[in-house]
Motif scaffolding. Sequence first.
Motif: not given
Length: 157
Positions: A26-54
Motif C-alpha cells: 500500500p501507498t498513499d500517493r503514486v505518480h502516474a507517468e504519461e504513456g508509461a503507467g504508475l512509477v514503481g509498479d510492475r506494469y510501468h513501461g508497458t504499452r497499455h496496462r498502466h493502471v488497474s482500478v476497482q
Amino acid sequence: MSEPSEEQPVVVAIHLAKGRRLPMRPTDRVHAEEGAGLVGDRYHGTRHRHVSVQSASELAEATERLGAPVPFGGTRRNVTLSHGGVPTRPGTRVTVGGAVLEVVRKAAPCRILDDEIAPGAARALHDRAGTILRVLVSGDIAVGDPWVVEPRGDDEA
C-alpha cells in the motif's frame, strides 16, 4: 476542479507491486507517468496496462458471493475507489488527482486469486474485477482524490 460529492467516488487505497507475483504494497500517493503507467509498479513501461482500478462496493459484492473477505490489495489492482462502478467502455476518460486516464478494457480476474484470497475468488470477482486504463496525462494520484468520469458527448457518459 469541484469538490467531491457524496455520490462521487474517491480513491480509498493504492497498491503497487515491484514485480510479477511479488506482494502488493500500500501507498498513499503514486505518480502516474504519461504513456508509461504508475512509477514503481510492475506494469510501468508497458504499452497499455498502466493502471488497474476497482470499486470497494463491487469487492463487497464479491465478498458476499465468496463468503470470505476480498482485501483491496489481494486482487492485485492498483487503485480502489470508495463505491460505484468503474467505467469499462474503451475510450472513456477519467480525471483522478492530477492524472488523466483512458479506459482500455475490462480487467479479468486471475485464477491466482483462488490461491491468494480463497478458492472461488476468481469466480466471485467475475464482472467485478475492475478496469485497465492507460495514462494520457501525467500527475500524482493520492488517497482521497475524487474520481471524475469525463462526459463522452454521446449516448453513454
